[in-house]
Design a protein around this motif. Sequence first.
Motif, PDB file in Angstrom:
ATOM      1  N   LEU A  61      12.633  37.440  71.493  1.00  0.00           N
ATOM      2  CA  LEU A  61      13.903  38.120  71.267  1.00  0.00           C
ATOM      3  C   LEU A  61      15.050  37.120  71.395  1.00  0.00           C
ATOM      4  N   VAL A  62      15.702  36.815  70.274  1.00  0.00           N
ATOM      5  CA  VAL A  62      16.864  35.930  70.302  1.00  0.00           C
ATOM      6  C   VAL A  62      18.094  36.787  70.560  1.00  0.00           C
ATOM      7  N   LEU A  63      18.751  36.547  71.684  1.00  0.00           N
ATOM      8  CA  LEU A  63      19.915  37.347  72.059  1.00  0.00           C
ATOM      9  C   LEU A  63      21.139  36.951  71.248  1.00  0.00           C
ATOM     10  N   ASN A  64      22.012  37.912  71.013  1.00  0.00           N
ATOM     11  CA  ASN A  64      23.265  37.675  70.304  1.00  0.00           C
ATOM     12  C   ASN A  64      24.129  36.727  71.124  1.00  0.00           C
ATOM     13  N   ALA A  65      24.433  35.562  70.558  1.00  0.00           N
ATOM     14  CA  ALA A  65      25.162  34.523  71.295  1.00  0.00           C
ATOM     15  C   ALA A  65      26.557  34.980  71.696  1.00  0.00           C
ATOM     16  N   ASP A  66      27.181  35.840  70.887  1.00  0.00           N
ATOM     17  CA  ASP A  66      28.525  36.326  71.213  1.00  0.00           C
ATOM     18  C   ASP A  66      28.509  37.296  72.390  1.00  0.00           C
ATOM     19  N   LEU A  67      27.410  38.040  72.520  1.00  0.00           N
ATOM     20  CA  LEU A  67      27.325  39.046  73.578  1.00  0.00           C
ATOM     21  C   LEU A  67      26.693  38.508  74.866  1.00  0.00           C
ATOM     22  N   TRP A  68      26.016  37.357  74.766  1.00  0.00           N
ATOM     23  CA  TRP A  68      25.284  36.835  75.912  1.00  0.00           C
ATOM     24  C   TRP A  68      26.170  36.545  77.121  1.00  0.00           C
ATOM     25  N   PRO A  69      27.341  35.889  77.001  1.00  0.00           N
ATOM     26  CA  PRO A  69      28.137  35.612  78.219  1.00  0.00           C
ATOM     27  C   PRO A  69      28.496  36.876  78.991  1.00  0.00           C
TER      28      PRO A  69
END
Length: 601
Positions: free
Chosen positions: A507-515
């Motif tokens: 599962l590659v997490l959404n980079a914009d939502l990860w922080p």
Amino acid sequence: MDLIPPEVAGTLDGLFAERIRRSCDQAAYRAYDRAAQGWYGLSWGDMGREVARWRAALAAEGLEAGEPVAILLRNCPQWVMCDLASLSLGLAVVPLYTDDRPENAAYILQDSAARLLLVQDAGRWRRLAEALGDAPYPQRVVILEPSPEAERLAGADPRVVSAVPWLPESGPDWAQRQADPDALATIVYTSGTTGRPKGVMLSHRNILANAWAGLGVIDCYREDLFLSFLPLSHMLERMAGYYLPMMAGACVAYARSVAQLGEDLQAVRPTAVIAVPRVFERVYQRLQDQVRGRPALVRWLFRLALEAGWRRFEHDQGRAGWHAQLILWPFLQRKVAAPVLARLGRRLRVAVSGGAPLPGEVARLFIGLGLPLLQGYGLTETSPVISVNPMHDNRPQGVGVPLPGIELRIGEDEELQVRGPSVMLGYWNNRAATAQMIDRDGWLRTGDQARIEQGHVVITGRLKDILVLSNGEKVPPGDVELAIGLDPLFEQVLVIGEGRPFLSALLVLNADLWPGLARDYRLNPDDPASLSDPTLVRDMLKRTRDALRGFPGYAKIRRGILLLEPWSIENGLLTPTLKVRRGEVVRRYAVQVERAYAAAE
């Protein structure tokens, strides 16, 4: 309508010549001039004069009929000019993806023995030249965009020229050749998810037959305006967004980039677009995010509009009776649906999705809002469209009815097989692969499992992608991945489990939502170890279970491996058509996969 039948056109360049004869002063193409910062137009007559210049320049290179010419450009009128000029000289066009890795493009240039390459700019040629080394092809390189760097490269390498001095001021008047429609027109390399790409050989007749058959299912008018943003190196865009509009006399506008697509939709106001599902999925996720942040009344109205819009669609299709919500649709359309669809330019009368499966929820949203969204299906090897949903009998759960002239049958292992005039000539320099793909009676194996319901094709799986669990259960991972991928937290999903007791997922997490997500769990977003936090992993698995509610028990995800690095063309994990290279991804994360299954045991 002013359609040009294949028997009148004869060849693809013959189609162009006939279109000039019929529509010389009518609009043919629109594009954005970055220097002038504005849109400009070209008539069919203008295109004829420009193609004549390209034809004269190519003829001066001494190329012989049948020789390949490669094009490495983003979508623009010059792509069309070079293509048509090459075809009119009997040359075979080899399209290359502008965002493909240089080593892939280098392989294609050598395998096809492309004598000439037209490339966008000096930077792209410099990167490609490094990958080519001292390889023999191409022997001539034409750099389209002028720049000091292009001039320097031209001075240092006798193969290289800038397009400006290479093109003559004008070319001789068009004299349409007498040519064989079954002659090779193009070699399109499939971006296979395993192994080296294979060159699909398509004839003039293959492509003309497919465009004509497409017009037999979906109407296209001279007044239509297409917005082109899928790469012209993709056979779907090339046939349905280039040759088909030419056959109908419609105009095509070239988008500046996918990033500027929203602005271009507003500026161009197209009546037709062709896209891959990922484009629609991104808009779907953006809309869902926006609606989630609105007051409860707005969210309720949005859901009501979708429900009423879907009922209106099913009623209009003749599949459902009258319902009280139909009374509300005019109000909901005006207040809810119309403002959303206004972002697409207000004039869109048809949108076609192809190249990959379209998630049902995504189709339901757009159709519920009133967008005529039609899903189609095909392969590069079939020029490319096999089936598409008609406007009057649109069944979004399937990929439509076969185009006129296309025969279908279900073979062993429920494999869909196809026969017809758009089936390829074969694979370039690969008779063994051709024989494996097409039998003696002309039936082509698609590799896809399907069933046919009421004349409509429903794709049920991919033979090569079927996962066989250790208990014997067979799981097509595509539907599972599509369902999980609709969660905005997951940018990319790959389901694994071949020979294992249960399914897991990368599962590659959404980079914009990860922080923000990391902060919610009191984790450091810059620390890779945060991705293995037990509470985070448990909750992400719960999200996959929620997405898979209603799937069979064996299709549940038992282990999740969280990642942040997206799979891309650059890192070799996506093909140029954005398909996941499953084997490469599994190999890249083999250690994490083994660790996850060992922990479960």
